[in-house]
Design a protein around this motif. Structure first.
Motif, mmCIF file in Angstrom:
data_model
loop_
_atom_site.group_PDB
_atom_site.id
_atom_site.type_symbol
_atom_site.label_atom_id
_atom_site.label_comp_id
_atom_site.label_asym_id
_atom_site.label_seq_id
_atom_site.Cartn_x
_atom_site.Cartn_y
_atom_site.Cartn_z
ATOM 1 N N ILE A 13 63.686 46.959 70.664
ATOM 2 C CA ILE A 13 63.678 47.199 69.147
ATOM 3 C C ILE A 13 61.919 46.522 68.669
ATOM 4 O O ILE A 13 61.111 46.930 68.055
ATOM 5 N N HIS A 14 61.667 45.360 69.757
ATOM 6 C CA HIS A 14 61.062 44.440 69.606
ATOM 7 C C HIS A 14 59.408 45.139 70.595
ATOM 8 O O HIS A 14 58.713 45.593 69.710
ATOM 9 N N GLU A 15 60.363 46.033 71.905
ATOM 10 C CA GLU A 15 59.059 46.883 72.236
ATOM 11 C C GLU A 15 58.461 48.209 71.202
ATOM 12 O O GLU A 15 56.979 48.552 71.684
ATOM 13 N N PHE A 16 59.910 48.792 70.012
ATOM 14 C CA PHE A 16 59.142 49.963 69.883
ATOM 15 C C PHE A 16 58.147 49.671 68.611
ATOM 16 O O PHE A 16 57.642 49.627 67.965
ATOM 17 N N ASN A 17 58.839 48.421 67.662
ATOM 18 C CA ASN A 17 57.632 47.405 66.787
ATOM 19 C C ASN A 17 56.726 47.406 67.034
ATOM 20 O O ASN A 17 55.415 47.666 66.292
ATOM 21 N N ASP A 18 56.296 46.592 68.356
ATOM 22 C CA ASP A 18 55.188 46.391 68.661
ATOM 23 C C ASP A 18 54.064 47.673 68.725
ATOM 24 O O ASP A 18 53.475 47.491 68.552
ATOM 25 N N LEU A 19 54.502 48.662 69.570
ATOM 26 C CA LEU A 19 54.483 49.876 69.217
ATOM 27 C C LEU A 19 53.992 50.369 68.288
ATOM 28 O O LEU A 19 53.075 51.526 67.686
ATOM 29 N N ILE A 20 54.646 50.567 67.881
ATOM 30 C CA ILE A 20 54.331 50.888 65.596
ATOM 31 C C ILE A 20 53.314 50.414 65.297
ATOM 32 O O ILE A 20 52.293 50.766 64.595
ATOM 33 N N ARG A 21 53.721 48.968 65.629
ATOM 34 C CA ARG A 21 52.057 48.098 64.497
ATOM 35 C C ARG A 21 51.164 48.850 65.663
ATOM 36 O O ARG A 21 50.125 48.677 64.877
ATOM 37 N N LYS A 22 50.855 49.044 66.607
ATOM 38 C CA LYS A 22 49.700 48.832 67.624
ATOM 39 C C LYS A 22 49.097 50.733 67.626
ATOM 40 O O LYS A 22 47.903 50.646 66.673
ATOM 41 N N LEU A 23 50.072 51.065 66.771
ATOM 42 C CA LEU A 23 49.643 52.562 66.211
ATOM 43 C C LEU A 23 48.680 53.130 65.374
ATOM 44 O O LEU A 23 48.295 53.183 64.680
ATOM 45 N N ARG A 24 49.909 51.382 64.214
ATOM 46 C CA ARG A 24 49.338 51.905 62.432
ATOM 47 C C ARG A 24 47.581 50.979 62.387
ATOM 48 O O ARG A 24 47.355 51.862 61.992
ATOM 49 N N LYS A 25 47.689 50.457 63.997
ATOM 50 C CA LYS A 25 46.467 49.384 63.411
ATOM 51 C C LYS A 25 45.333 50.506 64.493
ATOM 52 O O LYS A 25 44.075 50.364 63.574
ATOM 53 N N GLU A 26 45.251 50.913 64.398
ATOM 54 C CA GLU A 26 44.365 52.418 65.419
ATOM 55 C C GLU A 26 44.724 53.184 64.585
ATOM 56 O O GLU A 26 43.319 53.591 64.687
ATOM 57 N N GLN A 27 44.942 53.774 63.921
ATOM 58 C CA GLN A 27 45.044 55.164 62.617
ATOM 59 C C GLN A 27 44.255 53.958 61.438
ATOM 60 O O GLN A 27 43.489 54.817 60.808
ATOM 61 N N PHE A 28 45.148 52.884 60.969
ATOM 62 C CA PHE A 28 44.335 53.046 59.316
ATOM 63 C C PHE A 28 43.737 51.282 60.034
ATOM 64 O O PHE A 28 42.780 50.837 59.129
ATOM 65 N N GLY A 29 43.247 50.946 61.109
ATOM 66 C CA GLY A 29 42.372 49.435 60.902
ATOM 67 C C GLY A 29 43.531 48.167 60.775
ATOM 68 O O GLY A 29 42.996 47.275 60.952
ATOM 69 N N LYS A 30 45.164 47.728 60.850
ATOM 70 C CA LYS A 30 45.945 47.112 60.533
ATOM 71 C C LYS A 30 46.950 48.081 60.336
ATOM 72 O O LYS A 30 47.791 49.280 60.228
ATOM 73 N N GLY A 31 47.704 47.360 61.507
ATOM 74 C CA GLY A 31 48.855 46.867 61.171
ATOM 75 C C GLY A 31 50.049 46.535 60.653
ATOM 76 O O GLY A 31 49.166 45.611 59.978
ATOM 77 N N PRO A 32 51.073 46.820 60.138
ATOM 78 C CA PRO A 32 52.595 46.096 59.089
ATOM 79 C C PRO A 32 52.446 44.533 59.868
ATOM 80 O O PRO A 32 52.304 44.121 61.031
ATOM 81 N N GLU A 33 52.726 44.110 59.056
ATOM 82 C CA GLU A 33 52.639 42.743 59.144
ATOM 83 C C GLU A 33 53.676 41.651 59.650
ATOM 84 O O GLU A 33 54.302 41.214 60.315
ATOM 85 N N ARG A 34 55.691 42.449 59.112
ATOM 86 C CA ARG A 34 56.342 42.743 59.672
ATOM 87 C C ARG A 34 56.738 43.872 59.729
ATOM 88 O O ARG A 34 56.482 44.844 58.471
#
Length: 124
Positions: A5-26
């Motif tokens: 789950i931690h790895e999954f969340n890290d990947l989501i954060r990274k993907l969103r940051k790449e697309q929008f310039g900011k990933g989720p804080e939590r």
């Protein structure tokens, strides 16, 4: 399961940051059968927050944060997410409540992503 789950969340954060310039804080994610259900907090950039001050701006941010994410995932499947859960992503459902800056994404995979051994990790 906590490590996956931690790895999954890290990947989501990274993907969103790449697309929008900011990933989720939590991010809070649960695996259930063939789904990963993620609640994402603190998604919006300062620019998006400014744009969302008007009703039209709010709609524009909502559309960008839902449709764009779905298009990105369908045109460029997140293979790293698939590797983490050991299954192929077949659908992504996502929505955001712009006013509260909370999003929910439901990732649907082609097979069960819960593993029997994961369900008993805490019993060791």
């Amino acid at each position: 399961m906590a490590k996956r789950i931690h790895e999954f969340n890290d990947l989501i954060r990274k993907l969103r940051k790449e697309q929008f310039g900011k990933g989720p804080e939590r991010i809070h994610t649960k695996f259930a059968e063939n789904m990963a259900i993620s609640t994402l907090y603190g998604n919006l950039t300062p620019t998006e927050k400014f744009i969302a001050k008007t009703e039209n701006g709010k709609e524009m941010v909502h559309l960008a944060r839902t449709k764009m994410i779905q298009e990105v995932y369908s045109s460029n499947p997140p293979h790293h997410l698939e590797e983490v859960v050991g299954a192929k992503l077949v659908h992504l459902f996502t929505d955001i409540k712009v006013e509260e800056d909370i999003a929910v994404s439901v990732f649907v995979f082609d097979q069960n992503i819960e593993r029997e051994k994961d369900n008993h990790e805490g019993d060791l």
